[in-house]
Design an enzyme around this catalytic site. Structure first.
Site, PDB file in Angstrom:
ATOM      1  N   SER A 184       0.811  -1.215   0.000  1.00 28.27           N
ATOM      2  CA  SER A 184       0.000   0.000   0.000  1.00 28.27           C
ATOM      3  C   SER A 184       0.842   1.261   0.000  1.00 28.27           C
ATOM      4  CB  SER A 184      -0.944   0.004   1.202  1.00 28.27           C
ATOM      5  OG  SER A 184      -1.865  -1.065   1.117  1.00 28.27           O
ATOM      6  N   HIS A 247      -0.199   3.654   4.567  1.00 28.78           N
ATOM      7  CA  HIS A 247      -1.020   4.332   3.573  1.00 28.78           C
ATOM      8  C   HIS A 247      -0.729   5.834   3.582  1.00 28.78           C
ATOM      9  CE1 HIS A 247      -3.112   0.586   4.471  1.00 28.78           C
ATOM     10  NE2 HIS A 247      -3.808   0.710   3.357  1.00 28.78           N
TER      11      HIS A 247
END
Length: 299
Positions: A184, A247
């Protein structure tokens, strides 16, 4: 006077086949023209999605698929291969979630093993279930291939890896007791760079496409981050305490370094002050994260 060359009938018509082509015409030129037209339409679509309008013609003049988008394809194959290895040859629960095989993997990032420095990068190859790997692969292929066609593999690779490393370092600082798996950080770096480029160049890009781009990114990021927060804070399964900070770290790397790379199309980055500002900022963050992990981390 005798004529050596027989006079040609002006009304004569060359014989044609049932498709209307002259006899002896293989249609090679038509096939070649069709291929060129399809390739041109493809690259025009890429330019509309990836670049401001004033750069479309400049991109089309040099557009080609050589070299192909090899970086993002190889990274995706590597991530898929590792997932299949742990899901099939080391069967636990990896098809749907994390299992012992992944937790004990030498690739996963774990706070108590952070002295093994490769884990700050290798965690991107390990994923927590089918939905995790598929989500990352779909996003990085859909976005990474067009970006690599426009900006080539070096720029996309630098942004992707900067996001991977920034994600793990940010997680080690702001969520130091959690584990980390998945690509991610790299995916969000690509998204962040593309998002900033779309926002800053909104007026120069086709407005409808600009609104659509930004809306889709917001929906995808919101859904994915929401799922990551749920998995981190609301689940009661101890085996699922996976950090969501990668993230954010990857996104910030993308909105800085990624934006500089993706907005400087066909320009010399070494002469761009934004490039050096981002590099200095990234190095400062890197040094701070290393010192934090050595002297201050509670893990």
């Amino acid at each position: 006077m005798d004529r050596d060359i027989e006079e040609q009938d002006p009304l004569a018509v060359d014989p044609v086949d049932r498709d209307g082509r002259r006899m002896g015409d293989t249609g090679g030129d038509d096939d070649g023209n069709r291929k060129v037209a399809c390739c041109e339409r493809f690259h025009r679509s890429i330019s509309k999605w990836m670049l401001p309008e004033e750069l479309h013609e400049q991109y089309l003049e040099r557009a080609n698929c050589c070299p192909p988008p090899i970086f993002i394809i190889l990274i995706s194959i590597g991530e898929l291969a590792v997932f299949i290895y742990y899901a099939v040859w080391k069967p636990q629960k990896q098809w749907v979630t994390l299992g012992e095989g992944i937790w004990n993997s030498p690739l996963s990032y774990k706070s108590d093993r952070r002295e093994e420095a490769w884990r700050f990068v290798s965690y991107m190859f390990v994923h927590a279930g089918v939905e995790h790997i598929l989500g990352n692969l779909v996003m990085q292929l859909l976005l990474g291939i067009p970006l690599e066609l426009v900006h080539k593999g070096f720029e996309v690779g630098m942004v992707y890896m900067a996001g991977v490393l920034a994600g793990s370092l940010a997680s080690s600082i702001f969520d130091p007791l959690s584990a980390l798996v998945g690509a991610s950080g790299g995916v969000y770096a690509l998204i962040g760079g593309y998002f900033m480029n779309a926002v800053v160049n909104f007026r120069e890009m086709i407005p409808v496409l600009g609104v659509f781009r930004i809306g889709v990114i917001v929906i995808i990021v919101g859904t994915d981050v929401g799922f990551a927060l749920y998995r981190r804070f609301l689940t009661h399964d101890v085996g699922l305490k996976v950090s969501f900070v990668a993230h954010i770290g990857g996104g910030v790397a993308g909105m800085t370094i990624g934006y500089v790379f993706f907005s400087a199309y066909n320009q010399k980055l070494l002469k761009d002050p934004r490039f050096w500002l981002c590099i200095v900022g990234y190095v400062v963050f890197l040094l701070f994260a290393v010192l934090f992990n050595i002297f201050l981390s509670p893990a």
